[in-house]
Design a protein around this motif. Structure first.
Motif, PDB file in Angstrom:
ATOM      1  N   VAL A 170      34.474   5.748  -6.467  1.00  0.00           N
ATOM      2  CA  VAL A 170      33.721   5.642  -5.214  1.00  0.00           C
ATOM      3  C   VAL A 170      32.438   6.476  -5.248  1.00  0.00           C
ATOM      4  O   VAL A 170      31.385   6.025  -4.767  1.00  0.00           O
ATOM      5  N   VAL A 171      32.482   7.696  -5.799  1.00  0.00           N
ATOM      6  CA  VAL A 171      31.298   8.565  -5.759  1.00  0.00           C
ATOM      7  C   VAL A 171      30.093   7.954  -6.489  1.00  0.00           C
ATOM      8  O   VAL A 171      29.001   7.887  -5.922  1.00  0.00           O
ATOM      9  N   PRO A 172      30.226   7.488  -7.753  1.00  0.00           N
ATOM     10  CA  PRO A 172      29.044   6.888  -8.387  1.00  0.00           C
ATOM     11  C   PRO A 172      28.550   5.638  -7.681  1.00  0.00           C
ATOM     12  O   PRO A 172      27.334   5.380  -7.636  1.00  0.00           O
ATOM     13  N   VAL A 173      29.467   4.839  -7.117  1.00  0.00           N
ATOM     14  CA  VAL A 173      29.047   3.651  -6.378  1.00  0.00           C
ATOM     15  C   VAL A 173      28.287   4.048  -5.114  1.00  0.00           C
ATOM     16  O   VAL A 173      27.229   3.489  -4.802  1.00  0.00           O
ATOM     17  N   MET A 183      15.000   7.535  -7.912  1.00  0.00           N
ATOM     18  CA  MET A 183      15.839   8.720  -8.092  1.00  0.00           C
ATOM     19  C   MET A 183      17.278   8.378  -8.430  1.00  0.00           C
ATOM     20  O   MET A 183      18.114   9.265  -8.533  1.00  0.00           O
ATOM     21  N   ARG A 184      17.575   7.100  -8.615  1.00  0.00           N
ATOM     22  CA  ARG A 184      18.959   6.690  -8.781  1.00  0.00           C
ATOM     23  C   ARG A 184      19.605   7.297 -10.031  1.00  0.00           C
ATOM     24  O   ARG A 184      20.775   7.673 -10.029  1.00  0.00           O
ATOM     25  N   GLY A 185      18.853   7.395 -11.120  1.00  0.00           N
ATOM     26  CA  GLY A 185      19.389   7.979 -12.347  1.00  0.00           C
ATOM     27  C   GLY A 185      19.686   9.459 -12.194  1.00  0.00           C
ATOM     28  O   GLY A 185      20.764   9.939 -12.572  1.00  0.00           O
ATOM     29  N   ALA A 186      18.726  10.204 -11.607  1.00  0.00           N
ATOM     30  CA  ALA A 186      18.910  11.647 -11.436  1.00  0.00           C
ATOM     31  C   ALA A 186      20.058  11.947 -10.482  1.00  0.00           C
ATOM     32  O   ALA A 186      20.932  12.782 -10.762  1.00  0.00           O
ATOM     33  N   LEU A 187      20.103  11.246  -9.347  1.00  0.00           N
ATOM     34  CA  LEU A 187      21.177  11.488  -8.382  1.00  0.00           C
ATOM     35  C   LEU A 187      22.517  11.008  -8.935  1.00  0.00           C
ATOM     36  O   LEU A 187      23.554  11.635  -8.699  1.00  0.00           O
ATOM     37  N   GLY A 188      22.506   9.903  -9.685  1.00  0.00           N
ATOM     38  CA  GLY A 188      23.742   9.433 -10.303  1.00  0.00           C
ATOM     39  C   GLY A 188      24.294  10.428 -11.298  1.00  0.00           C
ATOM     40  O   GLY A 188      25.510  10.581 -11.443  1.00  0.00           O
ATOM     41  N   SER A 189      23.410  11.142 -11.998  1.00  0.00           N
ATOM     42  CA  SER A 189      23.852  12.143 -12.971  1.00  0.00           C
ATOM     43  C   SER A 189      24.490  13.357 -12.307  1.00  0.00           C
ATOM     44  O   SER A 189      25.232  14.097 -12.951  1.00  0.00           O
ATOM     45  N   VAL A 190      24.188  13.565 -11.027  1.00  0.00           N
ATOM     46  CA  VAL A 190      24.808  14.678 -10.300  1.00  0.00           C
ATOM     47  C   VAL A 190      26.325  14.528 -10.283  1.00  0.00           C
ATOM     48  O   VAL A 190      27.059  15.523 -10.269  1.00  0.00           O
ATOM     49  N   ASN A 191      26.809  13.286 -10.308  1.00  0.00           N
ATOM     50  CA  ASN A 191      28.249  13.044 -10.362  1.00  0.00           C
ATOM     51  C   ASN A 191      28.876  13.752 -11.561  1.00  0.00           C
ATOM     52  O   ASN A 191      29.817  14.529 -11.420  1.00  0.00           O
ATOM     53  N   GLN A 192      28.343  13.504 -12.763  1.00  0.00           N
ATOM     54  CA  GLN A 192      28.896  14.134 -13.963  1.00  0.00           C
ATOM     55  C   GLN A 192      28.580  15.627 -14.014  1.00  0.00           C
ATOM     56  O   GLN A 192      29.386  16.425 -14.498  1.00  0.00           O
ATOM     57  N   VAL A 334      27.863  25.562 -21.600  1.00  0.00           N
ATOM     58  CA  VAL A 334      27.041  24.655 -22.409  1.00  0.00           C
ATOM     59  C   VAL A 334      27.057  23.250 -21.815  1.00  0.00           C
ATOM     60  O   VAL A 334      26.019  22.582 -21.722  1.00  0.00           O
ATOM     61  N   GLN A 335      28.231  22.808 -21.377  1.00  0.00           N
ATOM     62  CA  GLN A 335      28.344  21.461 -20.822  1.00  0.00           C
ATOM     63  C   GLN A 335      27.565  21.318 -19.519  1.00  0.00           C
ATOM     64  O   GLN A 335      26.896  20.298 -19.285  1.00  0.00           O
ATOM     65  N   VAL A 336      27.624  22.326 -18.657  1.00  0.00           N
ATOM     66  CA  VAL A 336      26.876  22.278 -17.397  1.00  0.00           C
ATOM     67  C   VAL A 336      25.370  22.234 -17.669  1.00  0.00           C
ATOM     68  O   VAL A 336      24.638  21.423 -17.081  1.00  0.00           O
ATOM     69  N   VAL A 337      24.892  23.082 -18.560  1.00  0.00           N
ATOM     70  CA  VAL A 337      23.454  23.128 -18.865  1.00  0.00           C
ATOM     71  C   VAL A 337      22.994  21.797 -19.455  1.00  0.00           C
ATOM     72  O   VAL A 337      21.960  21.238 -19.047  1.00  0.00           O
ATOM     73  N   ALA A 338      23.752  21.267 -20.417  1.00  0.00           N
ATOM     74  CA  ALA A 338      23.357  20.014 -21.058  1.00  0.00           C
ATOM     75  C   ALA A 338      23.372  18.854 -20.066  1.00  0.00           C
ATOM     76  O   ALA A 338      22.487  17.992 -20.084  1.00  0.00           O
ATOM     77  N   THR A 339      24.361  18.823 -19.157  1.00  0.00           N
ATOM     78  CA  THR A 339      24.407  17.769 -18.150  1.00  0.00           C
ATOM     79  C   THR A 339      23.277  17.927 -17.144  1.00  0.00           C
ATOM     80  O   THR A 339      22.726  16.940 -16.649  1.00  0.00           O
ATOM     81  N   GLY A 340      22.902  19.183 -16.843  1.00  0.00           N
ATOM     82  CA  GLY A 340      21.739  19.416 -15.983  1.00  0.00           C
ATOM     83  C   GLY A 340      20.465  18.855 -16.589  1.00  0.00           C
ATOM     84  O   GLY A 340      19.624  18.283 -15.892  1.00  0.00           O
ATOM     85  N   VAL A 341      20.312  18.989 -17.896  1.00  0.00           N
ATOM     86  CA  VAL A 341      19.157  18.404 -18.593  1.00  0.00           C
ATOM     87  C   VAL A 341      19.182  16.885 -18.456  1.00  0.00           C
ATOM     88  O   VAL A 341      18.146  16.244 -18.235  1.00  0.00           O
ATOM     89  N   THR A 342      20.376  16.301 -18.578  1.00  0.00           N
ATOM     90  CA  THR A 342      20.504  14.850 -18.424  1.00  0.00           C
ATOM     91  C   THR A 342      20.086  14.410 -17.032  1.00  0.00           C
ATOM     92  O   THR A 342      19.433  13.376 -16.866  1.00  0.00           O
ATOM     93  N   THR A 343      20.466  15.170 -16.017  1.00  0.00           N
ATOM     94  CA  THR A 343      20.082  14.848 -14.644  1.00  0.00           C
ATOM     95  C   THR A 343      18.564  14.765 -14.507  1.00  0.00           C
ATOM     96  O   THR A 343      18.037  13.883 -13.820  1.00  0.00           O
ATOM     97  N   TRP A 344      17.853  15.645 -15.187  1.00  0.00           N
ATOM     98  CA  TRP A 344      16.388  15.661 -15.140  1.00  0.00           C
ATOM     99  C   TRP A 344      15.788  14.518 -15.968  1.00  0.00           C
ATOM    100  O   TRP A 344      14.764  13.948 -15.605  1.00  0.00           O
ATOM    101  N   LEU A 345      16.435  14.147 -17.067  1.00  0.00           N
ATOM    102  CA  LEU A 345      15.861  13.176 -17.996  1.00  0.00           C
ATOM    103  C   LEU A 345      16.167  11.714 -17.665  1.00  0.00           C
ATOM    104  O   LEU A 345      15.441  10.823 -18.116  1.00  0.00           O
ATOM    105  N   THR A 346      17.233  11.456 -16.916  1.00  0.00           N
ATOM    106  CA  THR A 346      17.733  10.083 -16.789  1.00  0.00           C
ATOM    107  C   THR A 346      16.688   9.114 -16.256  1.00  0.00           C
ATOM    108  O   THR A 346      16.557   7.993 -16.755  1.00  0.00           O
ATOM    109  N   ASP A 347      15.935   9.517 -15.238  1.00  0.00           N
ATOM    110  CA  ASP A 347      14.915   8.623 -14.679  1.00  0.00           C
ATOM    111  C   ASP A 347      13.597   8.696 -15.427  1.00  0.00           C
ATOM    112  O   ASP A 347      12.666   7.950 -15.116  1.00  0.00           O
ATOM    113  N   LYS A 348      13.495   9.590 -16.406  1.00  0.00           N
ATOM    114  CA  LYS A 348      12.269   9.700 -17.204  1.00  0.00           C
ATOM    115  C   LYS A 348      12.439   9.000 -18.553  1.00  0.00           C
ATOM    116  O   LYS A 348      11.622   8.164 -18.935  1.00  0.00           O
TER     117      LYS A 348
END
Length: 471
Positions: A170-173, A183-192, A334-348
Motif C-alpha cells: 500500500v505505501v509505494p502505491v 518528484m515521484r522517484g524521490a518520494l517513492g525512494s523514501v519507502n525503502q 551504510v544502507q541508510v546513507v546509500a539509500t538516501g543517495v538513491t532518493t536524491w538520484l532516482t528522478d535525476k
C-alpha cells in the motif's frame, strides 16, 4: 478469478458515472481538509487549517513522511532478529532451527498480508488500509514482548508480518498516486529509505535495549492527518473529494485542471469493461508490466539480501569480527546513507540506469564477498537501486484496472521468495559461506540481464502515460 473494473456511466469520457455504476468504498476515512459548507468553488471547500501548504510539493512530502512510519516498522521487523538472536534463544530455550523459524514467520505473515492487501486497498482505500495494518502490528509486537514460550513468539511474528505485508504494497502505491510527476522517484525512494532506517534502529537498539522492550507503536496517529489517494477517490466516484484531495497535495496556488482531466480520462477508460479475465492477461498491455513487476520483486529477494540482513550478526561473527553487533550497526548506517543517495538520484539518473549500476555492483561485490566476506560493499550496491526501485516501478507500471490484484500477486511473490531465502540462508551458510554468495552473485548477474532486456525507464512520465506505453 478475474480482475474487477467498473462500468462507464456516460458517453462523455470526462463525465462522472452514475451512482448505480460505481463501486462504493467499504469505509470512508474522512477528509479533514474539506469544509462542510455547500456551494462555492474549491477554495470554499478546503479547510483553513491546510492553507499554509501553498507550495506544490510541501503537502505531498509531508504525507509521504507520515506514511513512511509504516516502512520504518517494516524495516524494524526485518532487522529485529539479527541483534536479538542470542538473547531470545537463551531466554526462551529455543534451538537454532526454532529461531530460524521465528525469523522466517514474518515472511509467512507478510504473504497472507500481501494476498489481502490489494482488495483491502481497493475497498477501504490506501489510508484506511494503513490504519488497519497498524492493528496486527501492535498486537504482534506486544505478543513478542510478553512471550513466555515459543507459541506467543511465533504468533506475534505472524501478526506483525501480516501488517508488514499490507504496508509493503500500500505505501509505494499511495506515494506513487499522490506524488507530483517530477518528484515521484524521490518520494517513492523514501519507502525503502524508511525500511533501512527501521533496520538501523533495530540494530542500534538491539545493542542496548532488552529484546522484550523493542516495539514500535507509531503508525496510527499520523494517518488521521493525510488525505486519501486522489486516484482511488476518482476510481470510487467520489469526484468532489478527489479534486479536494488533489488540490491539497499540489498546493492551493497550483492549477490542477490538466491533471484532473487526465486522471478522469484514465479512470473512465478503466471502466469500459466490467471484467478482465486471466485469459486477457496475455495482452501486452497487461502481461509485460505484470512480468516486470513480479520479476523485479522476486529477483530483489533472490539476491540474498534478506538472508544477509536477518543474520548479519552471525555472518560477521563467522567472518572473525570480535564485535559483530557493532559491525551490524555499521552495515545499517551504510544502507541508510546509500539509500538516501538513491532518493536524491532516482528522478535525476532514472530508474533503469540505477538498476543497471546496482545489479552490476552487486554481482561484482558478491563474487568478492564469496571469498572475503566484504558484505558492506554488497549492501551499498543493493541500496543504490535494487532495494528501492522495484517497489517504485511496481507502483508505477501496473494498469489501474488490474493494480489491486496484480499488485497483491507481485507483493506475494516478493514475500514468498523472501521466506525461502530467510529459511535457507543459515543452512546454506553452514554448508559453504563462499558457495552461498557465489549463488547469489549468479542471480544478480541474471537480474542485470533482466533489467537490460525488459525494464523501461519511467522517469518524467505520468502514471497514465506509462500505462498507455504498454498498449
Amino acid at each position: 478469478m478475474s480482475f474487477r473494473g467498473e462500468e462507464s456511466g456516460g458517453e462523455d469520457g470526462g463525465r462522472t458515472s452514475s451512482a448505480s455504476d460505481l463501486r462504493k468504498p467499504f469505509l470512508h476515512t474522512g477528509s479533514w481538509y474539506k469544509m462542510s459548507s455547500a456551494g462555492g468553488g474549491m477554495g470554499s471547500r478546503l479547510g483553513s487549517s491546510a492553507y499554509s501548504l501553498r507550495d506544490s510539493s510541501v503537502s505531498a512530502v509531508l504525507c509521504t513522511l507520515i506514511v513512511a512510519l509504516g516502512p520504518i516498522q517494516f524495516g524494524f521487523t526485518c532487522g529485529f532478529s539479527s541483534p536479538t538472536q542470542d538473547a531470545i534463544i537463551s531466554d526462551l530455550g529455543l534451538t537454532l532451527s526454532e529461531f530460524s523459524l521465528f525469523g522466517s514467520l514474518s515472511n509467512v505473515g507478510a504473504m497472507v498480508g500481501a494476498i489481502a492487501s490489494g482488495q483491502i486497498a481497493e475497498y477501504i482505500g490506501r489510508k484506511g488500509s494503513l490504519m488497519i495494518a497498524a492493528i496486527p502490528n501492535i498486537i504482534g509486537w506486544l505478543a513478542i514482548s510478553f512471550a513466555k514460550d515459543s507459541s506467543f513468539l511465533f504468533m506475534g511474528r505472524l501478526l506483525e508480518g501480516f501488517g508488514v505485508g499490507v504496508i509493503s504494497y500500500v505505501v509505494p502505491v499511495y506515494i506513487a498516486e499522490i506524488a507530483p510527476q517530477t518528484m515521484r522517484g524521490a518520494l517513492g525512494s523514501v519507502n525503502q529509505l524508511s525500511v533501512t532506517i527501521g533496520i538501523l534502529l533495530a540494530y542500534l537498539l538491539g545493542m542496548f535495549v532488552p529484546w522484550r522492550i523493542l516495539s514500535v507503536l507509531v503508525l496510527i496517529p499520523g494517518l488521521f492527518f493525510i488525505p486519501e489517494s486522489p486516484r482511488w477517490l476518482a476510481k470510487m466516484g467520489k469526484m468532489e473529494d478527489f479534486e479536494s484531495s488533489l488540490q491539497v497535495l499540489r498546493g492551493f496556488d497550483t492549477d490542477i485542471a490538466a491533471e484532473v482531466n487526465e486522471i478522469k480520462r484514465s479512470v473512465q477508460s478503466s471502466r469500459r469493461r466490467t471484467t478482465i479475465r486471466f485469459a486477457d492477461i496475455k495482452q501486452k498491455r497487461y502481461s509485460v508490466p505484470l512480468m516486470i513487476g513480479i520479476g523485479l520483486l522476486v529477483l530483489q529477494q533472490l539476491s540474498g539480501v534478506n538472508g544477509i540482513l536477518f543474520y548479519a550478526a552471525s555472518i560477521f561473527k563467522a567472518a572473525g569480527l570480535t564485535n559483530s553487533n557493532l559491525a551490524t550497526f555499521g552495515l545499517g548506517v551504510v544502507q541508510v546513507v546509500a539509500t538516501g543517495v538513491t532518493t536524491w538520484l532516482t528522478d535525476k539518473a532514472g530508474r533503469r540506469l540505477l538498476l543497471i549500476i546496482s545489479t552490476t555492483g552487486m554481482t561484482i561485490t558478491l563474487v568478492v564477498v564469496s571469498v572475503s566476506f566484504f558484505v558492506k560493499a554488497f549492501v551499498i550496491s543493493f541500496s543504490l537501486g535494487l532495494g528501492a526501485i522495484p517497489w517504485i516501478i511496481m507502483s508505477e507500471i501496473l494498469p489501474v484496472n488490474i493494480k489491486s490484484l496484480a499488485g497483491s500477486v507481485a507483493t506475494l511473490a516478493n514475500w514468498l521468495t523472501a521466506w525461502l531465502i530467510t529459511m535457507t540462508a543459515s543452512l546454506m551458510l553452514s554448508w559453504s559461506n563462499g558457495g552461498t554468495f557465489a549463488i547469489y552473485a549468479a542471480v544478480c548477474a541474471g537480474t542485470l540481464i533482466f533489467v537490460c532486456l525488459w525494464v523501461p525507464e519511467t522517469k518524467g512520465r505520468t502514471l497514465e502515460e506509462i500505462a498507455f506505453s504498454f498498449r
